[in-house]
Every structure is written in C-alpha cells, then in structure tokens.
Design an enzyme around this catalytic site. Structure first.
Site, mmCIF file in Angstrom:
data_model
loop_
_atom_site.group_PDB
_atom_site.id
_atom_site.type_symbol
_atom_site.label_atom_id
_atom_site.label_comp_id
_atom_site.label_asym_id
_atom_site.label_seq_id
_atom_site.Cartn_x
_atom_site.Cartn_y
_atom_site.Cartn_z
ATOM 1 N N ILE A 13 0.575 -1.387 0.100
ATOM 2 C CA ILE A 13 -0.092 0.085 -0.059
ATOM 3 C C ILE A 13 0.885 1.239 -0.128
ATOM 4 O O ILE A 13 0.601 2.277 -0.679
ATOM 5 C CB ILE A 13 -0.978 -0.022 1.240
ATOM 6 N N SER A 125 -7.291 -1.096 10.438
ATOM 7 C CA SER A 125 -7.951 -2.150 9.709
ATOM 8 C C SER A 125 -9.355 -2.246 10.311
ATOM 9 O O SER A 125 -9.677 -2.338 11.356
ATOM 10 C CB SER A 125 -7.144 -3.250 9.986
ATOM 11 N N TYR A 150 -2.058 -9.105 16.172
ATOM 12 C CA TYR A 150 -2.129 -8.247 14.887
ATOM 13 C C TYR A 150 -3.315 -7.020 15.196
ATOM 14 O O TYR A 150 -2.856 -5.777 15.161
ATOM 15 C CB TYR A 150 -2.031 -8.892 13.389
ATOM 16 N N LYS A 154 -3.560 -2.778 16.027
ATOM 17 C CA LYS A 154 -4.519 -1.786 15.246
ATOM 18 C C LYS A 154 -5.246 -1.026 16.104
ATOM 19 O O LYS A 154 -5.323 0.344 16.287
ATOM 20 C CB LYS A 154 -5.154 -2.091 14.221
ATOM 21 N N PHE A 178 -10.610 -1.673 4.454
ATOM 22 C CA PHE A 178 -11.035 -3.406 4.228
ATOM 23 C C PHE A 178 -10.125 -4.106 3.529
ATOM 24 O O PHE A 178 -8.685 -4.084 3.909
ATOM 25 C CB PHE A 178 -12.586 -3.167 3.575
ATOM 26 N N ASN A 199 -3.342 -14.261 2.059
ATOM 27 C CA ASN A 199 -4.655 -13.450 1.757
ATOM 28 C C ASN A 199 -5.080 -14.273 0.396
ATOM 29 O O ASN A 199 -4.414 -14.826 -0.349
ATOM 30 C CB ASN A 199 -4.203 -12.255 1.572
#
Ligand code: UD1
Length: 335
Positions: A13, A125, A150, A154, A178, A199
């Site tokens: 990202i 997230s 994890y 966040k 998302f 993923n």
C-alpha cells in the site's frame, strides 16, 4: 512543496501511496527497513512518476535512528504504514508484533510532539470491528476484542494516537482499510507476498499461474447467500488515493477533531466464490479450487459503509472488483 514522510513506503500500500502523493505534487521521503519489501520498488516508483523519492533504509525500532532522521528532515506530514501484518504470525510472535507495530508508533509520535510536527495518517484495519452486528459497517459500530495480536496492535495503535492527539494537540486520521487488492495500472508495482500467501487474492493469482496447485476455499457453511465468507475488496490505487484525501484534510485544517477515523472500502461485499467467478471471467483462466474447513479466526462478513469517507474526505472508489482482479493477474503474470 509539502514534504511527506511515508514509513513502509516500499510496501504494497505504501508504494502505491507514494506514487499518488507524487502525482498530487507532494515531495516524498520514504523510510523502510526492507523486512517485507524490495529495494527495486524504489526504481519502479521512479519510473512511474519520473521523480525519485528520498529513501532511508532504517528500522523505526531503533530510537536513535529515528531521532537522527528527524534531525536531518523536517516534514509536513507522516503516513505511517511500516508494520507487520500477518495475522497467523502475530499469534506465534506477539512480542515481535507489539515491538514492530506499537514501539515504532510511540517513537514517531514522541518525535512529532518534541519537534512540533503535525498531520499523521495511520494504517488501521476493519479488523477492529471484529464480526460487526450490522452490515454495512459504519464508524459508529463498536470495536470488538481483537482476535489476534495483529488486530490488537491496530486497536491499541488507534488509542495511543487518540490519547496523544488530545494531550499534545496533534492532528491524526486513522484509515480503517477493508481488503486491499490489485496493482498499479503500469504493472510496475503490486503485492509481493513472501512465501505462501495467506491472503485470498495472491493465492488466487499464484494458483492461476501454476505456482500453487489448488486454492482452498475456507468454509462454505457461513450464513451468507452462497455459504462462503464475504469481504469488501478495494483496489489498492483507490485506497492509496484515500490517504491523499485524508492528508489534505489535515493540512487544510478541515478536520473536525484532533483524532478522526474513517472506513476505507468500496461498500460492496463479495463472497469468496464470487471473487473466484469474477477472476475466471476477467482472465479467462479456470481456477483449481476446493472447499475445505473454515479458517480459525475468520469472520462471516464485513463490508464498509463509506458514507462518512465519501462526504468528509471527498473521496470515493473509482475501480471495480473486476478491474482490481485483472490488475492483480497482470501483475502476477509479470512476476
Ligand atoms: C485479514 C485480516 C485483516 C488484515 C488482512 C491483511 C482477520 C479477520 N482479517 O483479512 O485484519 O488486515 O488479512 O493481511 O484476521 N480465503 C480463502 N482461501 C485462502 C485465503 C483466504 O478462502 O487461501 C478467504 C478467507 O477465509 C476470507 C477471504 O478469503 O473469507 C479473505 O481472506 P484474506 O485475504 O486472508 O483477508 P481477511 O482474512 O479478510
């Protein structure tokens, strides 16, 4: 020209966001420790935009290095991507995740406070919502206890930022992503998973490419129309653009509170089987898949209500699931 620090700017990202920042006229300086990224990405960014971003290979866990960086660089904003993101790994190595994702955040905020720097964007997230009671998920939905270290980083991260914003009058926005997928239209940057992808989309493209023999679809007994789990898959370029919108909101002082958070998704839910069908249609490739048991920790369905982000950030997605899947496939073919 405003100068923006992008931590983790060579990641999936991060790299797409660097390109959009440069397109929008920002000067970019990247910090990345290359733990989950490749140095070649820097040249790829340069070849897309024609501008070489400044780059520092350093580890944000080393406080002295962080201090030194800020001794030599003044920035108008920080977009903080650098973090570990594998849910399963975080269960096995929680302290690594708390160090990578929390310690580094604290160091950055300390430097911001001491040097009176402002405008902080945080990668959060949708995992903070857990299985939300209502769909689509609005920002008013309560956060649920994290399912993994994890996810916890966040949630804790957002709280640390909120407390710091209130105490030190810093301004920050957390973007609750998302499911980011796809690759840049130039096919020069994309997702580079190390090892076996966890993923869905990288596993799909690697299966189509023959690198993986078979895709496992984790469960078809969810209470969804076709029994497979539903997610909100957003094109990474659309997601990258949300960061520019959020940054501009802070720089132009259009934020309504010191700390704000927004959902960043498409607003559309797609099941695993719908993703597979869409992938087969746009690529013309048949996917070898089989239904297996549910994956531990997975939720049934999550998709965003994007009303707030659309209105407040003046941002909306432009790309479809099909475009995102096709770009992911082109990227895979190039590897
Ligand atoms: C997960 C995390 C999220 C994190 C994101 C990025 C949770 C609940 N969510 O999202 O916080 O930000 O990863 O790393 O931990 N699937 C298959 N077969 C596969 C892989 C996935 O059927 O081989 C299914 C999953 O069961 C899920 C969907 O595809 O229903 C998407 O999975 P994935 O891409 O891993 O993302 P999330 O689990 O939604």
């Amino acid at each position: 020209m405003k100068k923006i620090l992008v931590t983790g700017g060579l990641g999936f990202i991060g790299s797409h966001t660097v390109v959009e920042l440069q397109n929008a006229g920002f000067e970019v300086v990247i910090i990345d420790n290359l733990s989950n990224s490749k140095i070649e990405v820097l040249n790829q960014i340069t070849s897309i935009t024609g501008i070489q971003p400044d780059f520092y290979q350093l580890d944000l866990r080393i406080k002295n290095d962080v201090k030194n960086f800020f001794n030599n660089n003044t920035v108008d904003g920080i977009i903080h991507f650098a973090a570990s993101k594998a849910v399963g790994e975080s269960v096995e190595k929680p302290l690594l995740y708390y160090e990578n994702n929390i310690t580094t955040l604290v160091y950055l905020l300390q430097e911001m406070k001491e040097r009176k720097l402002d405008n902080f964007i945080f990668s959060s997230s949708c995992t903070v919502y857990g299985q939300a009671d209502e769909l689509p998920i609005t920002e008013n939905a309560p956060t649920k206890p994290a399912e993994s270290p994890y996810g916890n980083t966040k949630q804790i991260g957002e709280e640390i930022i909120k407390d710091s914003c209130n105490a030190y009058e810093l301004n920050a926005i957390a973007l609750r992503y998302f499911n980011p997928i796809g690759a840049h239209d130039s096919v020069k940057i994309g997702e580079l998973p190390i090892g076996v992808p966890q993923n869905l989309i990288p596993f799909v493209t690697q299966t189509a490419a023959g690198i993986r023999e078979q895709l496992s679809v984790f469960g078809d007994d969810y209470p969804t129309p076709d029994g497979t789990a539903v997610r909100d898959y957003i094109h990474v370029v659309d997601l990258a653009k949300a960061h520019i919108a959020a940054l501009q909101r802070l720089i132009n002082k259009n934020n309504k509170q010191h700390f704000e958070f927004f959902n960043v998704g498409t607003g559309k839910g797609s099941s695993v089987l719908e993703v597979i069908k869409a992938f087969e249609t746009v690529t013309g490739k048949k996917l070898n898949y089989k239904i297996v048991d549910r994956r531990a920790g997975d939720i049934t369905a999550a998709y965003a209500d994007t009303t707030l982000a659309n209105k407040e950030l003046h941002w909306k997605t432009e790309k479809t699931l099909e475009e995102a899947l096709l770009s992911a496939w082109k990227w895979q073919e190039k590897q």
